[in-house]
Scaffold this active site. Structure first.
Site, PDB file in Angstrom:
ATOM      1  N   ASP A  32      -6.788  -2.027   5.587  1.00 55.91           N
ATOM      2  CA  ASP A  32      -7.874  -2.552   4.752  1.00 55.91           C
ATOM      3  C   ASP A  32      -9.241  -2.116   5.264  1.00 55.91           C
ATOM      4  O   ASP A  32      -9.418  -1.815   6.443  1.00 55.91           O
ATOM      5  CB  ASP A  32      -7.858  -4.084   4.767  1.00 55.91           C
ATOM      6  CG  ASP A  32      -6.730  -4.666   3.934  1.00 55.91           C
ATOM      7  OD1 ASP A  32      -5.821  -3.920   3.547  1.00 55.91           O
ATOM      8  OD2 ASP A  32      -6.775  -5.883   3.699  1.00 55.91           O
ATOM      9  N   HIS A 175      -6.245  -2.830   9.959  1.00 56.38           N
ATOM     10  CA  HIS A 175      -7.563  -2.342   9.535  1.00 56.38           C
ATOM     11  C   HIS A 175      -7.867  -1.059  10.313  1.00 56.38           C
ATOM     12  O   HIS A 175      -7.733  -1.064  11.545  1.00 56.38           O
ATOM     13  CB  HIS A 175      -8.638  -3.384   9.832  1.00 56.38           C
ATOM     14  CG  HIS A 175      -8.414  -4.692   9.126  1.00 56.38           C
ATOM     15  ND1 HIS A 175      -7.465  -5.595   9.526  1.00 56.38           N
ATOM     16  CD2 HIS A 175      -9.012  -5.220   8.035  1.00 56.38           C
ATOM     17  CE1 HIS A 175      -7.484  -6.642   8.710  1.00 56.38           C
ATOM     18  NE2 HIS A 175      -8.411  -6.441   7.795  1.00 56.38           N
TER      19      HIS A 175
HETATM   20 ZN   LIG Z   1     -10.943  -6.742   4.011  1.00 55.46          ZN
END
Ligand SMILES: [Zn+2]
Length: 225
Positions: A32, A175
């Site tokens: 993400d 991430h």
């Molecule tokens: Zn996010």
């Protein structure tokens, strides 16, 4: 040819049910908040070395900063999904504003790239989020394993949190925004390959499990039937 291939890989809207090879274990790694600069490059280099594909939930404002990396993600056969334009929480956001976030992001994607999955920032799912997703033909993508990599920023802790909890068909939330996350992700890939897991994109995982992806529905994992 590369552009043509990228177009094909970015249009995974048609799911053809198939039966997975007997007993093969699959997992999908999702990233993400990117693309970021050197972290996404490091991750792409590492995935390329290992011949592994992943799913990237991108933010529009970052695609605007790193169009070359976005293009590389597509060209190397990874999957792209939406993560909003601004990364503002969509809890309490109107349908109109949510739709605008998606349109502004779509406008920056390489030609022919039409994501199937939408992960609202923070994983929120309000009625407006669900309604906009349905109207736009998008499925909502959550996850089943969350090592909280953004909070710990501790490579070993991230690896442990994933590898202790992983099961066949899981979707892992990571991430590509720090060195600790990228290093952990590549170590996790190596460990999973050793354990005979095959890391694939979310779309590929769904296809291998014969799942029908429906607009507006929320998905967290695709375990074996
Ligand atoms: Zn996010």
């Amino acid at each position: 040819m590369r552009r043509f291939l990228a177009t094909i890989l970015c249009l995974p809207f048609l799911l053809i049910p198939t039966r997975a090879a007997g007993g093969q274990k699959y997992v999908a790694l999702t990233f993400d908040d990117g693309p970021s600069g050197r972290y996404t490059r490091q991750l792409l280099d590492g995935l390329q070395e290992r011949g592994v594909k992943a799913t990237f939930l991108l933010c529009g404002y970052r695609i605007a900063q790193y169009p070359d990396i976005t293009q590389r993600i597509v060209e190397e056969g990874h999957e792209i999904g939406f993560h909003g334009y601004s990364h503002k929480s969509m809890q309490g956001m109107s349908r109109r504003d949510i739709a605008q976030e998606l349109s502004d992001t779509q406008a920056l994607l390489p030609a022919g790239c039409h994501p199937v999955f939408f992960r609202p920032p923070g994983g929120c799912c309000s009625d407006p989020v669900q309604q906009v997703a349905e109207v736009r033909g998008l499925a909502i993508l959550n996850w089943s394993v969350d090592p909280r990599d953004w909070a710990t920023q501790d490579t070993a802790a991230i690896e442990r949190a994933v590898l202790r909890n992983i099961h066949d068909g899981d979707i892992v939330l990571l991430h590509d925004m720090t060195t600790s996350s990228v290093q952990a992700a590549l170590d996790i890939v190596d460990a999973l390959l050793e354990q005979e897991y095959e890391p694939v994109t979310v779309w590929e995982l769904a296809r291998l499990r014969g799942a029908s992806i429906r607009a507006g529905r929320t998905y967290t994992k695709f375990p074996p039937a």
